[in-house]
Design a protein around this motif. Structure first.
Motif, short mmCIF file in Angstrom:
data_model
loop_
_atom_site.label_atom_id
_atom_site.label_comp_id
_atom_site.label_asym_id
_atom_site.label_seq_id
_atom_site.Cartn_x
_atom_site.Cartn_y
_atom_site.Cartn_z
N ARG A 13 -7.77 8.57 -5.05
CA ARG A 13 -8.89 7.91 -4.35
C ARG A 13 -9.31 6.63 -5.07
NH1 ARG A 13 -10.71 13.34 -3.55
NH2 ARG A 13 -12.10 13.19 -5.35
N GLN A 36 0.19 3.69 -3.01
CA GLN A 36 -0.55 4.88 -2.62
C GLN A 36 0.34 6.11 -2.60
OE1 GLN A 36 -3.83 4.02 -2.29
NE2 GLN A 36 -4.18 6.22 -2.52
N LYS A 92 -6.84 3.82 -4.29
CA LYS A 92 -7.07 3.27 -2.95
C LYS A 92 -8.28 2.33 -2.95
CE LYS A 92 -7.82 4.72 1.87
NZ LYS A 92 -9.06 3.96 2.09
N ASP A 125 0.83 -1.21 0.00
CA ASP A 125 0.00 0.00 0.00
C ASP A 125 0.87 1.26 0.00
OD1 ASP A 125 -2.50 -1.17 -0.09
OD2 ASP A 125 -2.71 -1.29 2.08
N GLU A 157 -8.27 -1.88 -2.54
CA GLU A 157 -9.03 -2.55 -1.48
C GLU A 157 -9.90 -3.65 -2.07
OE1 GLU A 157 -11.04 0.63 0.48
OE2 GLU A 157 -9.31 1.16 1.73
#
Length: 302
Positions: A217, A204, A220, A200, A224
């Motif tokens: 966004r 990210q 992310k 991550d 997930e």
């Protein structure tokens, strides 16, 4: 005539007036006045009833109560805590896709009341982590078709974020990412949480450095969903995944956006192929005997 005063106080040494050397009275605690000295951990809340005798205020009654200095956690903060914990359980596979979730059982596990847990479940359903069928909530499943679409979308978006991040990320920041990747040496000693934390961190950080908040966004959210697919570790992707991440970092260190984009899309293509090969049982990626039950001892990056 009396006065009633309430407020926080810890020192009440001069509630009543005292007489000075010249016989004049020194003012003590007048109605509406409290001496305040708040302790770091406790407050003493005093309720003081003042009366007057010959015009001099005197204390006729006082009640004191100890309370913790900070306010109790609000329902909002407890709901956020519950939401984060339940989301973590979904990502870790503790609550895999299709699992029926019950607020009472989760409340017991989390040591919370049912109210914030219900609130958390409602929010998670709104975000697509849970599916509601009448009064039953189940963990949303991510199908094979779903994850293929997710990875195809990530390929486009993350290739562009890597291109945009070139020249925007400082060398010290890139050095931090490189150290985190190279710090994962033996897959048998890298925990599930640490692996995903580093993964991550890399993806990210690059997405956020692109300067495009919408794409960050989306990255992310899509990552997930990838994690919810269930194949959290793909055999024989630990070392290749590390090498691919380091290739991305090297391109960013050179400020080469095109090379960074190519390295990122190559990395996601290989992650996608790893899933396909594992599901198909392709010899080059097929796990040895017992490995399917021991995927957590191996690693991949995506």
């Amino acid at each position: 005539m009396g006065a009633f005063v309430t407020g926080p106080a810890t020192i009440m040494s001069e509630i009543a007036p005292q007489t000075g050397a010249a016989g004049h009275s020194r003012p003590g605690l007048s109605p509406g006045r409290l001496i305040k000295n708040e302790a770091p951990l406790l407050h003493i809340f005093a309720s003081i009833h003042l009366t007057r005798s010959n015009g001099i205020p005197k204390v006729s009654h006082m009640e004191m109560q100890l309370q913790s200095s900070g306010p109790p956690p609000s329902d909002e903060s407890l709901a956020v805590r519950a939401m984060n914990e339940i989301r973590r359980m979904i990502f870790a596979g503790v609550l895999p896709g299709g699992t029926v979730v019950q607020d009472r059982k989760l409340a017991e596990q989390l040591g919370l009341s049912r109210t914030p847990v219900r609130e958390a479940l409602g929010r998670l359903a709104g975000e697509g982590y849970l599916r509601r069928d009448k009064r039953i909530l189940t963990v949303q499943s991510v199908s094979f078709e779903d994850v293929m679409e997710i990875l195809a979308t990530r390929r486009l978006i993350e290739g562009e974020t890597a291109r945009l991040a070139a020249g925007r990320m400082t060398l010290p920041r890139l050095a931090e990412l490189r150290a985190a990747i190279e710090g994962m040496i033996d897959p048998r000693e890298v925990s599930h949480d640490r692996h995903w934390t580093v993964d991550d961190l890399v993806h990210q950080s690059i997405a956020e450095a692109s300067g495009n908040r919408m794409m960050a966004r989306l990255v992310k959210d899509l990552r997930e969903r990838t994690r919810m697919f269930g194949l959290s570790r793909i055999p024989r992707r630990f070392d290749p995944g590390k090498a691919e991440h380091l290739a991305i970092i090297a391109a960013l260190e050179q400020g080469d956006g095109d090379a960074a984009a190519r390295a990122m899309t190559h990395h996601i293509d290989n992650a996608r192929q790893g899933i396909l090969d594992l599901l198909a049982g392709t010899p080059s990626y097929a796990a040895p005997a017992g490995a399917r039950e021991d995927l957590k001892n191996q690693g991949s990056t995506s």
